[in-house]
Motif scaffolding. Structure first.
Motif, PDB file in Angstrom:
ATOM      1  N   SER A 117       9.069  -2.831  -2.199  1.00  0.00           N
ATOM      2  CA  SER A 117       8.155  -2.299  -1.192  1.00  0.00           C
ATOM      3  C   SER A 117       8.690  -2.581   0.218  1.00  0.00           C
ATOM      4  O   SER A 117       8.556  -1.757   1.114  1.00  0.00           O
ATOM      5  N   GLY A 169       9.577   7.559  -6.071  1.00  0.00           N
ATOM      6  CA  GLY A 169       8.299   7.876  -6.712  1.00  0.00           C
ATOM      7  C   GLY A 169       8.221   7.244  -8.083  1.00  0.00           C
ATOM      8  O   GLY A 169       7.373   6.392  -8.333  1.00  0.00           O
ATOM      9  N   ILE A 193       2.218   1.917  -3.383  1.00  0.00           N
ATOM     10  CA  ILE A 193       1.229   2.570  -4.244  1.00  0.00           C
ATOM     11  C   ILE A 193       1.096   4.040  -3.854  1.00  0.00           C
ATOM     12  O   ILE A 193       1.033   4.923  -4.710  1.00  0.00           O
ATOM     13  N   ARG A 194       1.109   4.303  -2.528  1.00  0.00           N
ATOM     14  CA  ARG A 194       0.985   5.684  -2.052  1.00  0.00           C
ATOM     15  C   ARG A 194       2.114   6.553  -2.597  1.00  0.00           C
ATOM     16  O   ARG A 194       1.890   7.638  -3.128  1.00  0.00           O
ATOM     17  N   ILE A 195       3.345   6.027  -2.493  1.00  0.00           N
ATOM     18  CA  ILE A 195       4.480   6.821  -2.978  1.00  0.00           C
ATOM     19  C   ILE A 195       4.383   7.032  -4.491  1.00  0.00           C
ATOM     20  O   ILE A 195       4.685   8.114  -5.004  1.00  0.00           O
ATOM     21  N   SER A 196       3.903   6.014  -5.190  1.00  0.00           N
ATOM     22  CA  SER A 196       3.858   6.121  -6.650  1.00  0.00           C
ATOM     23  C   SER A 196       2.882   7.193  -7.112  1.00  0.00           C
ATOM     24  O   SER A 196       3.014   7.706  -8.223  1.00  0.00           O
ATOM     25  N   VAL A 197       1.895   7.535  -6.277  1.00  0.00           N
ATOM     26  CA  VAL A 197       0.930   8.580  -6.678  1.00  0.00           C
ATOM     27  C   VAL A 197       1.205   9.895  -5.959  1.00  0.00           C
ATOM     28  O   VAL A 197       0.379  10.799  -5.966  1.00  0.00           O
ATOM     29  N   SER A 198       2.385  10.003  -5.307  1.00  0.00           N
ATOM     30  CA  SER A 198       2.655  11.194  -4.495  1.00  0.00           C
ATOM     31  C   SER A 198       3.346  12.319  -5.276  1.00  0.00           C
ATOM     32  O   SER A 198       3.864  13.257  -4.701  1.00  0.00           O
ATOM     33  N   TRP A 216      -1.273  12.939  -9.306  1.00  0.00           N
ATOM     34  CA  TRP A 216      -1.105  11.518  -8.964  1.00  0.00           C
ATOM     35  C   TRP A 216      -0.628  10.687 -10.155  1.00  0.00           C
ATOM     36  O   TRP A 216      -0.069   9.623  -9.994  1.00  0.00           O
ATOM     37  N   GLN A 218       8.777   3.577  -7.649  1.00  0.00           N
ATOM     38  CA  GLN A 218       7.572   2.921  -7.147  1.00  0.00           C
ATOM     39  C   GLN A 218       6.523   2.783  -8.251  1.00  0.00           C
ATOM     40  O   GLN A 218       5.808   1.790  -8.320  1.00  0.00           O
ATOM     41  N   ILE A 256       0.842  -1.198   0.000  1.00  0.00           N
ATOM     42  CA  ILE A 256       0.000   0.000   0.000  1.00  0.00           C
ATOM     43  C   ILE A 256       0.878   1.248   0.000  1.00  0.00           C
ATOM     44  O   ILE A 256       0.625   2.220  -0.725  1.00  0.00           O
ATOM     45  N   ASP A 257       1.936   1.192   0.806  1.00  0.00           N
ATOM     46  CA  ASP A 257       2.877   2.302   0.864  1.00  0.00           C
ATOM     47  C   ASP A 257       3.504   2.556  -0.510  1.00  0.00           C
ATOM     48  O   ASP A 257       3.676   3.704  -0.933  1.00  0.00           O
TER      49      ASP A 257
END
Lengths: 384, 596
Positions: B451, B260, B48-53, B57, B263, B45-46
């Motif tokens: 990850s 980023g 994915i979070r970084i990849s859209v940060s 997004w 990810q 999940i982290d």
């Protein structure tokens, strides 16, 4: 069971004389093949599954291979089908050796215990399969499939998937697939053993009637002696890879060749007795209980001891002693509906099994009751 | 449920209720789920979070798809994966049939030839191909000696070797998947086709093939999904033009600047994998991932029925009449041995491809030469001496043993209790939970490693033995869950009922009936979890440090810099380990196959 036959009571002459549509009724001698097995041997390591078996099957005959599991009956069927190859010996169909002919070119029909219907095809596709493989054109194939489904009373199931049908229906589809090509030989490998008793008896009759109609030679394998007696022209009893006895059902039942056949086919009392004297073909014998009786015999035996087969239903029972009777004491009574099955003990301790029709005016014998039994010379069969 | 404030009786009822709840086998699922949530789901999940940060997004993803390097690599990855899956299917099917049709000792030998490579590390099997195809390798020697080549050629580092290597590595997976689907078929179906006049080829085409189609599909997709995430084999066997997508992730992993974007690369790979699995699961049932049921169920398709009943004169039907059926009948005239020999030849080729590299490597490990050459000029133990006297190798060896033992311990404790929970409880959503427990199998290891890297940095676990063991247990856990739940399902519950009826408490029942029955399964699961960790390289690449080097990591370093026979020694030892393990597990596997 959602059997259509159950909903539709069978009229006399409905299934029994069901005939093929006009033009396809054939002379039974013209269609079946003769099969001859000569000195067939099949070994698995040191185990002889089929041990020098020879058998001649007449064209159009319904022959049953009967035996306990491991007796080699299924192996023999597989050898005839071509699924396995002989170690030695030969198999002739209509006088021609077939051991080099692969299964698919032997032109047989076959019914399997597990039905073996192709789950990826509908009922009619399953039945059409052998025709398509034989190169029958689509129109003819469709007509023949429709006719065969009609004979097997499956017409309304034609578009169903096999998995949507009951066991009895599936087995009828399997039979339809086996006969659709009008094969000269149909092989059946315990086709009824997965069905319940009522259904089994019903399909037994259907197969027998079908045999009369199509006239193919049928080689039927079963371990159920009742099935064998009901259906066959002849029965071959197998044990330990050999044919022990071959003959008409009545002969097998009445005149078994040895203890194995006597006890495997039907219920039996095997009584050890001493031969007192021989006059003509009639022996006078005495058993351990001191009961003296006469028995018909084959001419080989005249002195010493012998085993006598007395079928339980051939024993006459009475509450009162008579001139040629012997007393027994009842050890158990089982009420089977139309008949009574009485287990008793003769004097000297030998057990005796009796089957007699239930009589309304007589109370069931209790354990410990004394009964008087007798049998005549014609009710006995002296084993070798 | 009862409220406790009503009175004493209600209190007691509530207590009983609590006891009953604590006895619910579903609770046994909690440790495994908590473990996976922390070390598997959270990092993903982290990720994915970084990849859209990014600024927006989509910004990192836009970069992935805008740079031709990555886009081309993605396309290439798809091409290679599809080709490999097709090759595996083409050669795997006859091999599965070969196993199915052989008997006794032959069958055991063929099955071993397939299963053995399945459990040998991908790195080692790839290394074996490098040896086989190298300049001084047996293939070059052979080609020169029979005059096809005038001097040894460079056979490695091209698309062909990548395809060959990946196909060889993934073939066992395909063969085993198809075999399980073929073996479940009623044998009399083929016999019925033969008895109906179908030649072996017609029987295959009309009966065997349609019925094993789901198994083929499962095998194809498993191989495809595995191939998408492949990293070791293409790195070692490929040239500059054979970069696969997963390789970019490892190459970028070291540079901080690509945070980023890196990810996003991982998420793209993960998304493709999950999409393929989701579509496959829709049609095959998700059981295909762990080789569960549903692989042989086939019903007549609606198209089939329509062809049969409605549009009898349709084009397809006439085509079948004109070409299909006559062709099948024609094939029926081929000698019966034709199909048999096709199966034997292709299956034999597969066995050779799987076994020969291993044998060559084992022979080379006893070479007296100072470089890789085949056949070896003489016999010696010098490379074994070098291996066992080199403190670096020995330290790595012990580290691997410790990590693998810890990892197997974690996996078996969590996995076995989870298996008990899933088989014995009556909770809803069992299949979803099972899917979650088993899903680490399908996540590309590169994505998982990436990850986990940030999670391990945050908790200062990078380079710790325990951290590495826990990471390896993510992949070991599904193996344990699948094997143990299969053997649990094989336990006759009537035996347990019989024990309970005759006075055994539930713990006693478990100790005296259940545990002995699943013991073989537990042993096998422990072994496979151990082996999984012992062989693991990709996660280790991300999570180890200079001080913490495992055996595969040492191998990886050496394979990339100097190919020498010490590697062959390590490979031979690994093969012996697997053979010993399989020999121990063999009775277990035989019984568990009977049970399922």
């Amino acid at each position: 069971m959602g059997e259509p036959a159950a909903q539709r009571p069978m009229r006399a002459g409905d299934a029994n004389v069901r005939t093929l549509p006009t033009g396809r009724q054939r002379d039974r001698d013209a269609i079946g093949s003769s099969i001859a097995v000569r000195d067939a041997v099949k070994r698995y390591g040191s185990f002889h599954a089929v041990d020098r078996i020879s058998i001649d099957i007449e064209p159009g005959e319904f022959i049953t291979l009967l035996g306990p599991s491991g007796s080699g009956k299924t192996t023999l069927l597989n050898l005839v089908a071509g699924f396995q190859s002989l170690d030695s010996g030969e198999i002739l169909v209509d006088g021609k050796p077939v051991h080099n002919v692969p299964t698919h070119n032997r032109g047989f029909g076959m019914v399997f215990q597990s039905y073996a219907l192709f789950p990826n095809m509908t009922v009619s596709q399953n039945v059409a399969f052998p025709l398509r493989m034989a190169g029958v054109d689509r129109a003819t194939a469709e007509r023949r499939v429709a006719e065969t489904l009609e004979i097997m009373r499956l017409t309304e199931h034609a578009t169903k998937s096999p998995s949507q049908m009951s066991g009895g229906q599936q087995q009828r589809v399997a039979i339809a697939r086996a006969i659709v090509r009008e094969p000269k030989v149909v092989l059946m490998d315990e086709p009824l053993s997965a069905l319940d008793r009522r259904l089994r008896e019903q399909i037994q009759i259907e197969i027998r009637d079908l045999h009369r109609t199509i006239g193919s030679t049928i080689l039927f394998v079963t371990h159920d002696q009742g099935e064998a007696l009901t259906m066959s022209d002849r029965i071959a009893v197998l044990n330990a890879g050999k044919i022990v006895q071959i003959g008409r059902p009545l002969d097998i039942y009445r005149h078994p060749i040895d203890r194995f056949v006597a006890s495997f086919v039907g219920e039996s009392n095997l009584i050890e007795a001493e031969i007192l004297q021989k006059r003509g073909s009639t022996l006078t014998m005495k058993n351990r209980a001191g009961y003296v009786f006469s028995a018909e015999s084959r001419d080989t035996i005249d002195v010493g001891r012998a085993t006598v087969l007395v079928r339980p239903e051939r024993i006459a029972v009475s509450n009162e002693p008579s001139a040629n009777s012997t007393p027994v004491s009842v050890t158990s009574t089982i009420f089977l509906g139309e008949i009574l099955r009485i287990e008793a003990q003769m004097e000297g301790g030998d057990p005796l099994l009796i089957r007699c029709t239930d009589m309304a005016d007589r109370p069931l014998p209790n354990v410990g009751d004394r009964l008087h039994v007798n049998w005549g010379a014609a009710d006995c069969w002296v084993l070798a | 449920m009862t409220s406790a404030s009503i009175g004493v009786q209600a209190d007691r009822a509530a207590d009983l209720d609590l006891v009953r709840r604590l006895k619910d086998p579903a609770l046994l699922l909690l440790p495994a789920l908590a473990f996976l949530a922390f070390i598997y789901l959270l990092p993903l999940i982290d990720l994915i979070r970084i990849s859209v940060s990014g600024p927006s997004w989509t910004s990192y993803f836009e970069r992935v798809f805008a740079i031709p390097l990555y886009w081309d690599s993605l396309v290439r990855t798809m091409q290679i994966s599809v080709t490999v899956a097709c090759l595996c299917l083409l050669f795997g099917y006859p091999t599965a049939l070969l196993i199915h049709r052989s008997r006794g000792i032959t069958q055991a030998l063929i099955a071993t030839a397939i299963v053995l490579p399945y459990f040998i590390a991908i790195l080692i099997r790839t290394y074996a191909w490098m040896v086989l195809l190298g300049r001084n390798g047996p293939v070059n020697k052979l080609l020169v000696s029979i005059g096809i080549l005038s001097e040894p050629a460079q056979l490695l580092f091209n698309r062909g070797t990548v395809l060959l290597g990946m196909t060889a590595v993934l073939l066992p997976l395909m063969v085993l998947t198809i075999y399980s689907s073929v073996a479940r078929l009623d044998q009399s179906l083929t016999r019925a086709a033969l008895a109906s006049g179908a030649g072996p080829i017609a029987a295959f085409w009309r009966v065997l093939l349609p019925l094993t189609l789901p198994g083929m599909g499962a095998g194809f997709l498993l191989v495809f999904v595995a191939a998408i995430g492949f990293f070791i084999t293409p790195t070692l066997l490929g040239g500059p033009g054979d970069q696969m997508f997963a390789m970019h992730i490892t190459q970028q992993a070291d540079s901080v600047t690509s945070e980023g974007f890196l990810q996003a690369l991982g998420v793209v790979l993960l998304a493709i994998t999950l999409a393929v699995v989701a579509v496959a699961g829709r049609f095959l049932g998700f059981e295909f991932i762990w080789g569960g049921r549903k692989l042989t169920e086939a019903t007549p398709t609606t198209a089939d029925r329509r062809a049969a009943d409605v549009s009898r004169r349709s084009v397809a039907a006439s085509a079948a009449d004109l070409i299909g059926w006559p062709l099948l009948r024609l094939f029926g005239r081929l000698p019966a041995s034709f199909g048999t020999w096709t199966v034997r030849l292709m299956g034999g080729l597969v066995i050779a491809i799987l076994i020969l590299p291993i044998i060559v490597v084992m022979i080379i490990s006893f070479s007296s030469a100072s470089y890789l050459t085949f056949p070896p000029p003489g016999f010696s133990f010098r490379w074994y001496e070098q291996f066992f006297s080199d403190s670096n190798w020995m330290r790595a060896f012990w580290t691997s043993l410790v990590v693998a033992a810890m990892s197997a311990g974690i996996a078996i404790v969590l996995g076995a209790s989870a298996a008990l929970g899933i088989v014995r409880s009556s909770i809803r959503g069992k299949s979803t939970i099972m899917l979650l427990l088993v899903s680490p199998i399908i996540v590309p290891p590169v994505v998982l490693g990436l990850s986990l890297y940030s999670l391990f940095l945050r908790f200062d676990l990078v380079g710790s033995v325990f951290g590495l063991a826990a990471a390896h247990a993510i992949g070991g856990l599904p193996l344990v869950v699948v094997i143990v739940s299969a053997s649990l399902q094989g336990v006759d519950t009537r035996l347990e009922q019989a024990a309970a009826v005759h006075g055994a408490s539930s713990l006693t029942v478990f100790r005296l009936v259940t545990l002995p029955a699943i013991m073989p399964g537990l042993a096998a699961a422990t072994f496979f979890a151990f082996l999984h960790s012992f062989d693991e390289l990709v996660l280790t690449l991300f999570l180890s440090s200079a001080e913490l080097k495992t055996l595969p990591l040492m191998l990886w370093g050496d394979v990339n810099y100097r190919l020498n026979p010490v590697l062959a020694v390590v490979s031979t030892l690994e093969v012996l380990l697997v053979v010993a393990g399989l020999a121990l597990a063999r009775p277990v596997l035989a019984t568990s196959r009977k049970a399922t």
